[in-house]
Design a protein around this motif. Structure first.
Motif, PDB file in Angstrom:
ATOM      1  N   THR A 272       0.832  -1.210   0.000  1.00  0.00           N
ATOM      2  CA  THR A 272       0.000   0.000   0.000  1.00  0.00           C
ATOM      3  C   THR A 272       0.864   1.258   0.000  1.00  0.00           C
ATOM      4  OG1 THR A 272      -0.189   0.224   2.430  1.00  0.00           O
ATOM      5  CG2 THR A 272      -1.740  -1.246   1.337  1.00  0.00           C
ATOM      6  N   VAL A 273       2.005   1.190   0.673  1.00  0.00           N
ATOM      7  CA  VAL A 273       2.911   2.349   0.700  1.00  0.00           C
ATOM      8  C   VAL A 273       3.514   2.576  -0.682  1.00  0.00           C
ATOM      9  CG1 VAL A 273       5.112   3.192   1.608  1.00  0.00           C
ATOM     10  CG2 VAL A 273       3.426   2.184   3.155  1.00  0.00           C
ATOM     11  N   ALA A 274       3.872   1.486  -1.363  1.00  0.00           N
ATOM     12  CA  ALA A 274       4.526   1.601  -2.676  1.00  0.00           C
ATOM     13  C   ALA A 274       3.618   2.242  -3.714  1.00  0.00           C
ATOM     14  CB  ALA A 274       4.984   0.227  -3.150  1.00  0.00           C
ATOM     15  N   THR A 275       2.320   1.922  -3.674  1.00  0.00           N
ATOM     16  CA  THR A 275       1.394   2.493  -4.656  1.00  0.00           C
ATOM     17  C   THR A 275       0.691   3.728  -4.108  1.00  0.00           C
ATOM     18  OG1 THR A 275      -0.474   1.156  -3.866  1.00  0.00           O
ATOM     19  CG2 THR A 275       0.920   0.195  -5.591  1.00  0.00           C
ATOM     20  N   GLY A 276       0.609   3.813  -2.781  1.00  0.00           N
ATOM     21  CA  GLY A 276      -0.242   4.798  -2.128  1.00  0.00           C
ATOM     22  C   GLY A 276      -1.553   4.125  -1.774  1.00  0.00           C
ATOM     23  N   PRO A 277      -2.071   4.279  -0.543  1.00  0.00           N
ATOM     24  CA  PRO A 277      -3.319   3.622  -0.147  1.00  0.00           C
ATOM     25  C   PRO A 277      -4.482   3.899  -1.089  1.00  0.00           C
ATOM     26  CG  PRO A 277      -2.240   4.570   1.760  1.00  0.00           C
ATOM     27  CD  PRO A 277      -1.465   5.040   0.571  1.00  0.00           C
ATOM     28  N   ALA A 278      -4.550   5.109  -1.619  1.00  0.00           N
ATOM     29  CA  ALA A 278      -5.660   5.459  -2.505  1.00  0.00           C
ATOM     30  C   ALA A 278      -5.589   4.735  -3.838  1.00  0.00           C
ATOM     31  CB  ALA A 278      -5.682   6.969  -2.734  1.00  0.00           C
ATOM     32  N   ALA A 279      -4.402   4.273  -4.213  1.00  0.00           N
ATOM     33  CA  ALA A 279      -4.219   3.659  -5.537  1.00  0.00           C
ATOM     34  C   ALA A 279      -4.061   2.150  -5.484  1.00  0.00           C
ATOM     35  CB  ALA A 279      -2.994   4.268  -6.222  1.00  0.00           C
ATOM     36  N   ILE A 280      -3.975   1.546  -4.281  1.00  0.00           N
ATOM     37  CA  ILE A 280      -3.647   0.120  -4.195  1.00  0.00           C
ATOM     38  C   ILE A 280      -4.697  -0.762  -4.853  1.00  0.00           C
ATOM     39  CG2 ILE A 280      -4.675  -0.092  -1.876  1.00  0.00           C
ATOM     40  CD1 ILE A 280      -1.666  -2.056  -3.322  1.00  0.00           C
ATOM     41  N   VAL A 281      -5.968  -0.433  -4.687  1.00  0.00           N
ATOM     42  CA  VAL A 281      -7.017  -1.273  -5.278  1.00  0.00           C
ATOM     43  C   VAL A 281      -6.982  -1.181  -6.795  1.00  0.00           C
ATOM     44  CG1 VAL A 281      -9.497  -1.616  -5.499  1.00  0.00           C
ATOM     45  CG2 VAL A 281      -8.494  -1.156  -3.243  1.00  0.00           C
ATOM     46  N   GLY A 282      -6.934   0.038  -7.323  1.00  0.00           N
ATOM     47  CA  GLY A 282      -6.909   0.203  -8.776  1.00  0.00           C
ATOM     48  C   GLY A 282      -5.666  -0.401  -9.404  1.00  0.00           C
ATOM     49  N   THR A 283      -4.514  -0.225  -8.775  1.00  0.00           N
ATOM     50  CA  THR A 283      -3.273  -0.790  -9.319  1.00  0.00           C
ATOM     51  C   THR A 283      -3.308  -2.311  -9.270  1.00  0.00           C
ATOM     52  OG1 THR A 283      -2.075   1.142  -8.481  1.00  0.00           O
ATOM     53  CG2 THR A 283      -0.750  -0.724  -9.185  1.00  0.00           C
ATOM     54  N   SER A 284      -3.868  -2.874  -8.216  1.00  0.00           N
ATOM     55  CA  SER A 284      -3.990  -4.331  -8.111  1.00  0.00           C
ATOM     56  C   SER A 284      -4.926  -4.881  -9.176  1.00  0.00           C
ATOM     57  CB  SER A 284      -4.502  -4.723  -6.717  1.00  0.00           C
ATOM     58  OG  SER A 284      -3.585  -4.352  -5.720  1.00  0.00           O
ATOM     59  N   GLN A 285      -6.003  -4.174  -9.442  1.00  0.00           N
ATOM     60  CA  GLN A 285      -6.925  -4.618 -10.493  1.00  0.00           C
ATOM     61  C   GLN A 285      -6.267  -4.572 -11.863  1.00  0.00           C
ATOM     62  OE1 GLN A 285     -10.127  -1.866  -9.723  1.00  0.00           O
ATOM     63  NE2 GLN A 285     -11.158  -3.254  -8.283  1.00  0.00           N
ATOM     64  N   LYS A 286      -5.403  -3.604 -12.068  1.00  0.00           N
ATOM     65  CA  LYS A 286      -4.714  -3.478 -13.354  1.00  0.00           C
ATOM     66  C   LYS A 286      -3.583  -4.483 -13.501  1.00  0.00           C
ATOM     67  CE  LYS A 286      -2.218  -0.125 -16.228  1.00  0.00           C
ATOM     68  NZ  LYS A 286      -1.732   1.278 -16.311  1.00  0.00           N
ATOM     69  N   GLN A 287      -2.780  -4.656 -12.458  1.00  0.00           N
ATOM     70  CA  GLN A 287      -1.596  -5.525 -12.534  1.00  0.00           C
ATOM     71  C   GLN A 287      -1.879  -6.972 -12.148  1.00  0.00           C
ATOM     72  OE1 GLN A 287       1.263  -4.572 -13.793  1.00  0.00           O
ATOM     73  NE2 GLN A 287       0.613  -2.427 -14.033  1.00  0.00           N
ATOM     74  N   SER A 288      -2.921  -7.203 -11.358  1.00  0.00           N
ATOM     75  CA  SER A 288      -3.280  -8.551 -10.892  1.00  0.00           C
ATOM     76  C   SER A 288      -2.085  -9.196 -10.204  1.00  0.00           C
ATOM     77  CB  SER A 288      -3.783  -9.393 -12.062  1.00  0.00           C
ATOM     78  OG  SER A 288      -4.284 -10.637 -11.610  1.00  0.00           O
ATOM     79  N   ALA A 289      -1.762 -10.462 -10.569  1.00  0.00           N
ATOM     80  CA  ALA A 289      -0.653 -11.179  -9.924  1.00  0.00           C
ATOM     81  C   ALA A 289       0.708 -10.605 -10.299  1.00  0.00           C
ATOM     82  CB  ALA A 289      -0.712 -12.662 -10.280  1.00  0.00           C
ATOM     83  N   GLY A 290       0.731  -9.628 -11.215  1.00  0.00           N
ATOM     84  CA  GLY A 290       1.994  -9.005 -11.580  1.00  0.00           C
ATOM     85  C   GLY A 290       2.330  -7.780 -10.740  1.00  0.00           C
ATOM     86  N   LEU A 291       1.494  -7.490  -9.713  1.00  0.00           N
ATOM     87  CA  LEU A 291       1.679  -6.269  -8.925  1.00  0.00           C
ATOM     88  C   LEU A 291       3.065  -6.198  -8.285  1.00  0.00           C
ATOM     89  CD1 LEU A 291       0.539  -3.676  -7.587  1.00  0.00           C
ATOM     90  CD2 LEU A 291      -0.236  -5.144  -5.700  1.00  0.00           C
ATOM     91  N   LEU A 292       3.467  -7.240  -7.578  1.00  0.00           N
ATOM     92  CA  LEU A 292       4.752  -7.217  -6.880  1.00  0.00           C
ATOM     93  C   LEU A 292       5.896  -7.021  -7.871  1.00  0.00           C
ATOM     94  CD1 LEU A 292       6.433  -7.582  -4.290  1.00  0.00           C
ATOM     95  CD2 LEU A 292       6.430 -10.046  -4.762  1.00  0.00           C
ATOM     96  N   PHE A 293       5.851  -7.724  -8.986  1.00  0.00           N
ATOM     97  CA  PHE A 293       6.925  -7.630  -9.978  1.00  0.00           C
ATOM     98  C   PHE A 293       6.950  -6.255 -10.650  1.00  0.00           C
ATOM     99  CE2 PHE A 293       5.318 -12.018  -9.765  1.00  0.00           C
ATOM    100  CZ  PHE A 293       6.430 -12.616  -9.194  1.00  0.00           C
ATOM    101  N   PHE A 294       5.782  -5.673 -10.838  1.00  0.00           N
ATOM    102  CA  PHE A 294       5.677  -4.319 -11.380  1.00  0.00           C
ATOM    103  C   PHE A 294       6.338  -3.315 -10.438  1.00  0.00           C
ATOM    104  CE2 PHE A 294       3.076  -0.385 -11.076  1.00  0.00           C
ATOM    105  CZ  PHE A 294       3.358   0.165 -12.325  1.00  0.00           C
ATOM    106  N   LEU A 295       6.130  -3.490  -9.137  1.00  0.00           N
ATOM    107  CA  LEU A 295       6.688  -2.563  -8.156  1.00  0.00           C
ATOM    108  C   LEU A 295       8.187  -2.768  -7.954  1.00  0.00           C
ATOM    109  CD1 LEU A 295       3.801  -2.667  -5.498  1.00  0.00           C
ATOM    110  CD2 LEU A 295       4.298  -0.841  -7.142  1.00  0.00           C
ATOM    111  N   THR A 296       8.668  -4.001  -8.035  1.00  0.00           N
ATOM    112  CA  THR A 296      10.115  -4.236  -7.872  1.00  0.00           C
ATOM    113  C   THR A 296      10.892  -3.781  -9.098  1.00  0.00           C
ATOM    114  OG1 THR A 296       9.910  -6.522  -8.697  1.00  0.00           O
ATOM    115  CG2 THR A 296       9.783  -6.192  -6.321  1.00  0.00           C
ATOM    116  N   GLU A 297      10.270  -3.861 -10.257  1.00  0.00           N
ATOM    117  CA  GLU A 297      10.949  -3.458 -11.500  1.00  0.00           C
ATOM    118  C   GLU A 297      11.402  -2.002 -11.415  1.00  0.00           C
ATOM    119  OE1 GLU A 297      12.410  -4.147 -15.327  1.00  0.00           O
ATOM    120  OE2 GLU A 297      11.090  -5.613 -14.358  1.00  0.00           O
TER     121      GLU A 297
END
Length: 511
Positions: A272-297
């Motif tokens: 939630t800190v990496a995306t921002g709490p306000a954006a975590i749901v939307g970013t998760s819906q967009k990235q799905s299981a790729g969320l962690l890898f998107f953030l580490t990249e």
């Protein structure tokens, strides 16, 4: 079933019965605190939870307060562990759940719990092959430009796990330990990177605000999150293979529950800190299981992300092996006590492992993977079918079964100590067990109610009752088995839950 002291005498000092040879007992002194803890924690598959379960929960449920949910569930499971751990001091049996339940609620209830446990842990193990095969297939396509069907690596993994299952448990513990430590280290590196380089909302603690747990999706989110803890309850399964089970098993359970709760709460907060709490749901819906890898990249680079992809797979392999070992030991305990054919109640001569139970689990895995390969691996089929079907269907069936077992075990703890006349001495443990049992029943109710959401089925889908019905059928079949044994083979019924102590009955009967 009686629960007096004559039925809880300790086994032989070496944990191996001399009656009819040592092949009917697991080898003692194979696991210390470290080996037992690693064997248990491997089942939680931390990287799979952070990369798979957490983004799915954010995306599907829209609950920002997932970190707080892990804290709440940690409290519930610690309450559960208080009585469960105390029970482990009195009962040392590879059958764990069903042994405890039989000691408190009787042999017929124990038989029912045994079949539920066998089905649930098989389902949890087999379900992982779907996402494992899918991810390995993706790695080959990305890094080697080779297209292979998901079921090929899944079947290879099933055979490899089966072979490892025949080895000494301390060898398995070393394999699990290496894989677990590496994946935990990588997640910690991400957590630190996210907290030192937060999103535009900064180092926000909003995800721990109770207001984030409002809404209709909270109950279902609890179902998703409690599945992430599964594994800690396996410690008593290895009790016969430890040197001091009355000390090590409770210690490991509390380490596991506390460690998992803190680790997952912090890791989901880092997301939630990496995306921002306000954006975590939307970013998760967009990235799905790729969320962690998107953030580490963006924070740690492509090489780290590539390594993370590989460790994602090896972490799943560790979970496969951990659940495999548990299923094999449940089958061993059931064979030893007459709930399965006697062949399951014997260990292999060289390693002391429950070889027949290991073989059973491997056969189940191969058959189920093959069936899904035939059904899903079509040119026009959905390439994500093994994940959406095998992983989600079987994973949630297994999770429901374990939640029900934990609720029943909580009740059995209360009854066990009340019948022994120890209610006063154990009063605070009985209270915690009762509270945990009520909470677990609520979670089980939400799981059944929202099963169509958990497995991604449409409204009114038959899957919403067929899949959880598998656990119900297992429980009913176990009740029937228990009643038949009580009527036709009362000596076998009396052995349910006794473990090594059953050898004393055999010895007395033959003298």
């Amino acid at each position: 079933m009686t629960t007096d002291s004559s039925r809880t005498s300790p086994p032989a000092a070496d944990g191996i019965s001399t009656f009819k040879g040592q092949e009917r007992a697991l080898r003692a002194d194979r696991l210390g605190t470290g080996g037992l803890l690693l064997s248990v924690l491997a089942a939680t598959a931390p990287l799979m939870v952070v990369a798979g379960v957490m983004p799915t929960t954010f995306a599907v449920m829209g609950i920002v307060g997932q970190p707080l949910l892990f804290v709440v569930l940690g409290v519930v499971l610690i309450l559960f562990s208080v009585g469960y751990a105390e029970m482990s001091r009195h009962v040392h049996n590879a059958g764990a759940f069903y042994a405890y339940i039989s000691r408190g609620l009787g042999g017929t209830a124990g038989a029912s719990a045994a079949l539920v446990a066998l089905v649930a842990y098989n389902a949890l193990q087999v379900g992982i092959y779907g996402i494992f095969g899918f991810e390995v297939s993706g790695l080959f396509a990305t890094y080697a430009d080779v297209e292979i069907a998901w079921w090929i690596p899944a079947l290879v993994a099933a055979l490899a796990v089966g072979l490892l299952g025949w080895l000494k448990i301390d060898v398995n513990a070393r394999v699990l330990g290496v894989l677990l430590v590496i994946e935990v280290l990588l997640v910690v590196i991400f957590d630190v990177a996210a907290l030192t380089d937060p999103g535009k909302e900064g180092l926000s603690l909003h995800a721990f605000n109770p207001d984030t747990l409002t809404g209709a999706g909270v109950g279902t989110a609890l179902c998703f999150c409690i599945a992430a803890f599964l594994g800690f309850e396996q410690a008593p399964v290895y009790a016969e293979e430890t040197s001091r089970p009355h000390v090590l098993v409770p210690r490991v359970m509390f380490f596991a529950v506390g460690g998992v709760a803190v680790f997952f709460a912090l890791s989901s907060w880092a997301l939630t800190v990496a995306t921002g709490p306000a954006a975590i749901v939307g970013t998760s819906q967009k990235q799905s299981a790729g969320l962690l890898f998107f953030l580490t990249e963006s924070r740690l680079g492509g090489t780290f992300t590539d390594v993370l992809h590989v460790l994602f797979v090896t972490g799943m392999f560790a979970a496969l092996l951990s659940f495999h070992n548990v299923v094999a030991r449940y089958a061993f305990a059931m064979g030893r006590e007459g709930l399965l054919p006697a062949a399951f109640g014997r260990t292999s001569g060289s390693s002391g492992a429950p070889g027949t139970g290991s073989l059973l689990q491997t056969v189940v895995a191969v058959v189920v993977v093959a069936a899904f390969a035939v059904a899903d691996d079509k040119p026009t089929g959905d390439p994500t079918a093994p994940v959406l079907h095998l992983f989600t269907w079987f994973g949630n069936i297994g999770a429901l079964g374990v939640i029900v077992l934990m609720a029943a075990a909580s009740l059995s703890v209360v009854v066990f100590f009340v019948r022994r006349g120890a209610a006063g001495a154990q009063a605070w443990r009985l209270v915690t067990s009762a509270l945990a049992g009520i909470a677990l029943l609520v979670i089980a109710g939400y799981t059944v109610k929202d099963f169509e959401v958990l497995v991604g089925a449409g409204p009114g889908s038959s899957l919403s009752w067929v899949l959880p019905g598998i656990i119900g059928l297992a429980a009913l079949a176990g009740v029937v088995l228990g009643l038949v044994l009580r009527a036709r083979a009362p000596e076998k019924h009396a052995r349910i839950g006794l473990g090594n102590e059953a050898f004393q009955l055999d010895k007395a009967a033959s003298s």
